[in-house]
Enzyme design. Sequence first.
Site, PDB file in Angstrom:
ATOM      1  N   GLY A  49       0.831  -1.203   0.000  1.00 51.83           N
ATOM      2  CA  GLY A  49       0.000   0.000   0.000  1.00 51.83           C
ATOM      3  C   GLY A  49       0.857   1.241   0.000  1.00 51.83           C
ATOM      4  N   GLN A  54       2.945   9.913   1.040  1.00 52.85           N
ATOM      5  CA  GLN A  54       4.263   9.264   1.092  1.00 52.85           C
ATOM      6  C   GLN A  54       5.115   9.593  -0.125  1.00 52.85           C
ATOM      7  OE1 GLN A  54       2.402   5.266   2.123  1.00 52.85           O
ATOM      8  NE2 GLN A  54       4.362   5.147   3.201  1.00 52.85           N
ATOM      9  N   CYS A  93       5.948  -0.277   6.812  1.00 53.08           N
ATOM     10  CA  CYS A  93       5.511   0.910   6.068  1.00 53.08           C
ATOM     11  C   CYS A  93       6.664   1.339   5.176  1.00 53.08           C
ATOM     12  CB  CYS A  93       5.165   2.021   7.059  1.00 53.08           C
ATOM     13  SG  CYS A  93       4.678   3.572   6.291  1.00 53.08           S
ATOM     14  N   LEU A  94       6.377   1.685   3.934  1.00 50.13           N
ATOM     15  CA  LEU A  94       7.454   2.075   3.017  1.00 50.13           C
ATOM     16  C   LEU A  94       8.195   3.319   3.497  1.00 50.13           C
ATOM     17  CD1 LEU A  94       5.923   1.390  -0.523  1.00 50.13           C
ATOM     18  CD2 LEU A  94       7.514  -0.017   0.802  1.00 50.13           C
ATOM     19  N   HIS A 135      -4.363   1.068   7.586  1.00 49.52           N
ATOM     20  CA  HIS A 135      -3.024   1.675   7.618  1.00 49.52           C
ATOM     21  C   HIS A 135      -2.957   2.886   6.680  1.00 49.52           C
ATOM     22  CE1 HIS A 135       1.552   1.331   7.711  1.00 49.52           C
ATOM     23  NE2 HIS A 135       1.350   2.075   6.640  1.00 49.52           N
ATOM     24  N   GLU A 136      -3.466   2.717   5.464  1.00 47.72           N
ATOM     25  CA  GLU A 136      -3.345   3.802   4.473  1.00 47.72           C
ATOM     26  C   GLU A 136      -4.266   4.973   4.794  1.00 47.72           C
ATOM     27  OE1 GLU A 136      -0.812   3.677   2.656  1.00 47.72           O
ATOM     28  OE2 GLU A 136      -0.394   1.564   2.986  1.00 47.72           O
ATOM     29  N   HIS A 139      -2.623   7.179   7.154  1.00 46.31           N
ATOM     30  CA  HIS A 139      -1.679   8.113   6.525  1.00 46.31           C
ATOM     31  C   HIS A 139      -2.378   9.398   6.092  1.00 46.31           C
ATOM     32  CE1 HIS A 139       2.244   6.236   6.181  1.00 46.31           C
ATOM     33  NE2 HIS A 139       1.750   5.118   5.696  1.00 46.31           N
TER      34      HIS A 139
HETATM   35 NI    NI Z   1       2.596   3.245   5.522  1.00 48.74          NI
END
Ligand code: NI
Length: 163
Positions: A49, A54, A93-94, A135-136, A139
Site C-alpha cells: 500500500g 508518502q 511501512c514504506l 493503515h493507508e 496516513h
Molecule cells: Ni505506511
Amino acid sequence: MAIRNLRYEGDEILKKKSREVPEEDILTEKIQTLIDDMIETMHKYNGVGLAAVQVGILKRLIVIDLYDDNGPIVLINPVIIKTKGEQEVEEGCLSFPNQFAKVIRPQEVVAEYTDREGKRMRVKAKELLAQAIAHEVDHLNGELFINKIIPGTLEYVEPENNN
Ligand code: NI
C-alpha cells in the site's frame, strides 16, 4: 510512468492531514499520472500500500496491491464507515524501511471510496485488506503505524539480498 521519491520517517509532511481530491479532478491527466506513478512506486519497493502523502502529495488518494487476482486497487477519498473485531498483525511501512512491529487493526473494514474512473464504490474488507486500508487511511490523517505499535514488538530487519 515514473517512480516517485518516497518520504521517510522524520519528514514532517507525514504528520499532515491530506485534502480531498475534488471529483472533477479525478479524470485529469495529473491525477491519473499520479495514480500510475504511485502504483509503480509501490511495486518497485514491494509495498502492499501507498498513500499520496508518502510521495509528498497531500491528497486523499491511496493505492493497495495484495499481489492477488484483484490487482492494484485505487481508493480516492476513502472513508471507513464501519469496522468489526480486531486482529493483531505484523506491519511495516514504506516510509519506515526495514522496520516491522505488531499492531492491532480491525478484523473487518467497510470503506467507501471513489475509483479512478470516478465511480463511488464500497468495499467490505477482511484480514490483510482490512489492515492495509486502515493503515493507508491513517496516513491520510497524518497518523503513522509507529505510534500505535504494541510495545516491545519493533524489529529492524535487514533487507534481503536478492542478487
Ligand atoms: Ni505506511
